[in-house]
Design a protein around this motif. Sequence first.
Motif, PDB file in Angstrom:
ATOM      1  N   GLY A  38       0.862  -1.166   0.000  1.00 21.09           N
ATOM      2  CA  GLY A  38       0.000   0.000   0.000  1.00 21.09           C
ATOM      3  C   GLY A  38       0.904   1.223   0.000  1.00 21.09           C
ATOM      4  O   GLY A  38       2.079   1.139   0.355  1.00 21.09           O
ATOM      5  N   LEU A  39       0.350   2.347  -0.396  1.00 21.58           N
ATOM      6  CA  LEU A  39       1.096   3.601  -0.364  1.00 21.58           C
ATOM      7  C   LEU A  39       0.374   4.557   0.573  1.00 21.58           C
ATOM      8  O   LEU A  39      -0.794   4.875   0.355  1.00 21.58           O
ATOM      9  CB  LEU A  39       1.195   4.215  -1.761  1.00 21.58           C
ATOM     10  N   ILE A  40       1.076   4.988   1.617  1.00 20.02           N
ATOM     11  CA  ILE A  40       0.507   5.947   2.562  1.00 20.02           C
ATOM     12  C   ILE A  40       1.133   7.308   2.299  1.00 20.02           C
ATOM     13  O   ILE A  40       2.329   7.409   2.005  1.00 20.02           O
ATOM     14  CB  ILE A  40       0.720   5.519   4.036  1.00 20.02           C
ATOM     15  N   THR A  41       0.304   8.331   2.384  1.00 18.44           N
ATOM     16  CA  THR A  41       0.775   9.703   2.246  1.00 18.44           C
ATOM     17  C   THR A  41       0.285  10.493   3.448  1.00 18.44           C
ATOM     18  O   THR A  41      -0.904  10.465   3.770  1.00 18.44           O
ATOM     19  CB  THR A  41       0.234  10.344   0.952  1.00 18.44           C
ATOM     20  N   VAL A  42       1.217  11.157   4.117  1.00 21.87           N
ATOM     21  CA  VAL A  42       0.876  12.009   5.255  1.00 21.87           C
ATOM     22  C   VAL A  42       1.173  13.453   4.873  1.00 21.87           C
ATOM     23  O   VAL A  42       1.882  13.720   3.901  1.00 21.87           O
ATOM     24  CB  VAL A  42       1.640  11.594   6.533  1.00 21.87           C
ATOM     25  N   THR A  43       0.646  14.390   5.636  1.00 21.58           N
ATOM     26  CA  THR A  43       0.858  15.801   5.361  1.00 21.58           C
ATOM     27  C   THR A  43       2.332  16.142   5.539  1.00 21.58           C
ATOM     28  O   THR A  43       2.903  15.876   6.592  1.00 21.58           O
ATOM     29  CB  THR A  43      -0.006  16.663   6.302  1.00 21.58           C
ATOM     30  N   PRO A  44       2.942  16.708   4.513  1.00 21.09           N
ATOM     31  CA  PRO A  44       4.368  17.045   4.621  1.00 21.09           C
ATOM     32  C   PRO A  44       4.586  18.331   5.419  1.00 21.09           C
ATOM     33  O   PRO A  44       3.659  19.090   5.660  1.00 21.09           O
ATOM     34  CB  PRO A  44       4.794  17.236   3.162  1.00 21.09           C
ATOM     35  N   ALA A  45       5.819  18.548   5.798  1.00 18.40           N
ATOM     36  CA  ALA A  45       6.178  19.761   6.531  1.00 18.40           C
ATOM     37  C   ALA A  45       6.610  20.856   5.552  1.00 18.40           C
ATOM     38  O   ALA A  45       7.135  20.575   4.476  1.00 18.40           O
ATOM     39  CB  ALA A  45       7.321  19.462   7.499  1.00 18.40           C
ATOM     40  N   GLY A  46       6.358  22.086   5.953  1.00 17.42           N
ATOM     41  CA  GLY A  46       6.852  23.232   5.197  1.00 17.42           C
ATOM     42  C   GLY A  46       6.387  23.252   3.759  1.00 17.42           C
ATOM     43  O   GLY A  46       5.214  23.076   3.466  1.00 17.42           O
ATOM     44  N   THR A  47       7.332  23.412   2.860  1.00 17.21           N
ATOM     45  CA  THR A  47       7.028  23.530   1.432  1.00 17.21           C
ATOM     46  C   THR A  47       7.170  22.216   0.676  1.00 17.21           C
ATOM     47  O   THR A  47       7.095  22.195  -0.545  1.00 17.21           O
ATOM     48  CB  THR A  47       7.945  24.591   0.777  1.00 17.21           C
ATOM     49  N   ARG A  48       7.389  21.145   1.399  1.00 16.90           N
ATOM     50  CA  ARG A  48       7.536  19.837   0.743  1.00 16.90           C
ATOM     51  C   ARG A  48       6.222  19.412   0.121  1.00 16.90           C
ATOM     52  O   ARG A  48       5.147  19.740   0.607  1.00 16.90           O
ATOM     53  CB  ARG A  48       7.963  18.765   1.756  1.00 16.90           C
ATOM     54  N   LEU A  49       6.300  18.647  -0.940  1.00 14.98           N
ATOM     55  CA  LEU A  49       5.114  18.078  -1.567  1.00 14.98           C
ATOM     56  C   LEU A  49       4.785  16.740  -0.928  1.00 14.98           C
ATOM     57  O   LEU A  49       5.682  16.053  -0.423  1.00 14.98           O
ATOM     58  CB  LEU A  49       5.367  17.886  -3.061  1.00 14.98           C
ATOM     59  N   PRO A  50       3.512  16.332  -0.949  1.00 15.26           N
ATOM     60  CA  PRO A  50       3.172  15.004  -0.429  1.00 15.26           C
ATOM     61  C   PRO A  50       3.942  13.928  -1.191  1.00 15.26           C
ATOM     62  O   PRO A  50       4.068  14.009  -2.414  1.00 15.26           O
ATOM     63  CB  PRO A  50       1.670  14.898  -0.700  1.00 15.26           C
ATOM     64  N   ALA A  51       4.466  12.971  -0.477  1.00 16.43           N
ATOM     65  CA  ALA A  51       5.247  11.897  -1.096  1.00 16.43           C
ATOM     66  C   ALA A  51       4.807  10.556  -0.519  1.00 16.43           C
ATOM     67  O   ALA A  51       5.057  10.280   0.654  1.00 16.43           O
ATOM     68  CB  ALA A  51       6.738  12.116  -0.850  1.00 16.43           C
ATOM     69  N   PRO A  52       4.129   9.722  -1.301  1.00 12.40           N
ATOM     70  CA  PRO A  52       3.684   8.416  -0.809  1.00 12.40           C
ATOM     71  C   PRO A  52       4.863   7.527  -0.426  1.00 12.40           C
ATOM     72  O   PRO A  52       5.938   7.607  -1.013  1.00 12.40           O
ATOM     73  CB  PRO A  52       2.940   7.818  -2.006  1.00 12.40           C
ATOM     74  N   ARG A  53       4.624   6.680   0.562  1.00  7.17           N
ATOM     75  CA  ARG A  53       5.628   5.701   1.002  1.00  7.17           C
ATOM     76  C   ARG A  53       5.000   4.311   0.985  1.00  7.17           C
ATOM     77  O   ARG A  53       3.876   4.131   1.456  1.00  7.17           O
ATOM     78  CB  ARG A  53       6.100   6.014   2.424  1.00  7.17           C
ATOM     79  N   PRO A  54       5.723   3.318   0.470  1.00  7.48           N
ATOM     80  CA  PRO A  54       5.174   1.958   0.458  1.00  7.48           C
ATOM     81  C   PRO A  54       5.175   1.351   1.857  1.00  7.48           C
ATOM     82  O   PRO A  54       6.111   1.572   2.639  1.00  7.48           O
ATOM     83  CB  PRO A  54       6.141   1.205  -0.467  1.00  7.48           C
ATOM     84  N   VAL A  55       4.104   0.614   2.163  1.00  9.01           N
ATOM     85  CA  VAL A  55       3.977  -0.019   3.475  1.00  9.01           C
ATOM     86  C   VAL A  55       3.312  -1.389   3.341  1.00  9.01           C
ATOM     87  O   VAL A  55       2.525  -1.624   2.441  1.00  9.01           O
ATOM     88  CB  VAL A  55       3.137   0.839   4.460  1.00  9.01           C
ATOM     89  N   TRP A  56       3.644  -2.257   4.294  1.00 11.70           N
ATOM     90  CA  TRP A  56       2.877  -3.472   4.500  1.00 11.70           C
ATOM     91  C   TRP A  56       1.658  -3.060   5.308  1.00 11.70           C
ATOM     92  O   TRP A  56       1.743  -2.166   6.154  1.00 11.70           O
ATOM     93  CB  TRP A  56       3.678  -4.467   5.298  1.00 11.70           C
ATOM     94  N   PHE A  57       0.538  -3.710   5.102  1.00 13.47           N
ATOM     95  CA  PHE A  57      -0.686  -3.299   5.780  1.00 13.47           C
ATOM     96  C   PHE A  57      -1.644  -4.471   5.892  1.00 13.47           C
ATOM     97  O   PHE A  57      -1.475  -5.509   5.254  1.00 13.47           O
ATOM     98  CB  PHE A  57      -1.367  -2.166   4.991  1.00 13.47           C
ATOM     99  N   GLU A  58      -2.687  -4.270   6.696  1.00 10.81           N
ATOM    100  CA  GLU A  58      -3.803  -5.206   6.729  1.00 10.81           C
ATOM    101  C   GLU A  58      -5.088  -4.441   7.010  1.00 10.81           C
ATOM    102  O   GLU A  58      -5.071  -3.385   7.656  1.00 10.81           O
ATOM    103  CB  GLU A  58      -3.602  -6.321   7.760  1.00 10.81           C
ATOM    104  N   ALA A  59      -6.183  -4.976   6.501  1.00  7.14           N
ATOM    105  CA  ALA A  59      -7.515  -4.447   6.808  1.00  7.14           C
ATOM    106  C   ALA A  59      -8.008  -5.156   8.062  1.00  7.14           C
ATOM    107  O   ALA A  59      -7.771  -6.350   8.251  1.00  7.14           O
ATOM    108  CB  ALA A  59      -8.462  -4.702   5.648  1.00  7.14           C
ATOM    109  N   THR A  60      -8.698  -4.409   8.918  1.00  7.12           N
ATOM    110  CA  THR A  60      -9.235  -5.006  10.141  1.00  7.12           C
ATOM    111  C   THR A  60     -10.698  -5.382   9.925  1.00  7.12           C
ATOM    112  O   THR A  60     -11.349  -4.917   8.991  1.00  7.12           O
ATOM    113  CB  THR A  60      -9.149  -4.022  11.325  1.00  7.12           C
ATOM    114  N   ASP A  61     -11.209  -6.194  10.821  1.00  8.04           N
ATOM    115  CA  ASP A  61     -12.622  -6.571  10.771  1.00  8.04           C
ATOM    116  C   ASP A  61     -13.535  -5.370  11.031  1.00  8.04           C
ATOM    117  O   ASP A  61     -14.712  -5.398  10.682  1.00  8.04           O
ATOM    118  CB  ASP A  61     -12.920  -7.673  11.797  1.00  8.04           C
TER     119      ASP A  61
END
Length: 137
Positions: free
Chosen positions: A16-39
């Motif tokens: 999955g790719l997660i994107t969080v709010t960047p700091a300052g003038t940086r642009l959002p940058a997705p990061r790959p992650v392992w993940f799971e969906a919960t019930d």
Amino acid sequence: MFTDSDRALFDRRLYGLITVTPAGTRLPAPRPVWFEATDDGELQMFSLAGSLKVRRLAADPQASFVVATPPGEPEAWVSVEADATVHDDGGRELADRLTDRYWDDEDKRAESKAVWAAEDLVRIVLHPRRVTRGPAV
């Protein structure tokens, strides 16, 4: 909020790719992650407690997330806009579970689990506000 098709995609061994709010003038940058969906209809992943994404989530607890089918398959994707919470509990157990899911090789599993055991891990939970999916038909 998730459909059966969404859950089928989430249950696959995909990044999955997660994107969080960047700091300052940086642009959002997705990061790959392992993940799971919960019930409970949430998504969760683990991270190092001191990571930049965890610090940024503390400042602005929202994120976006996307998962897509790999090349060679019909296009399908799910995108999630979510509120995020960071939990001190469950990070190591989630890391162990996802290591079993993502690594076929027993040696790689053992190596990854040894690395996670030496780290301070947290669990990031995404609480969906909006889900979109494609391709649009």
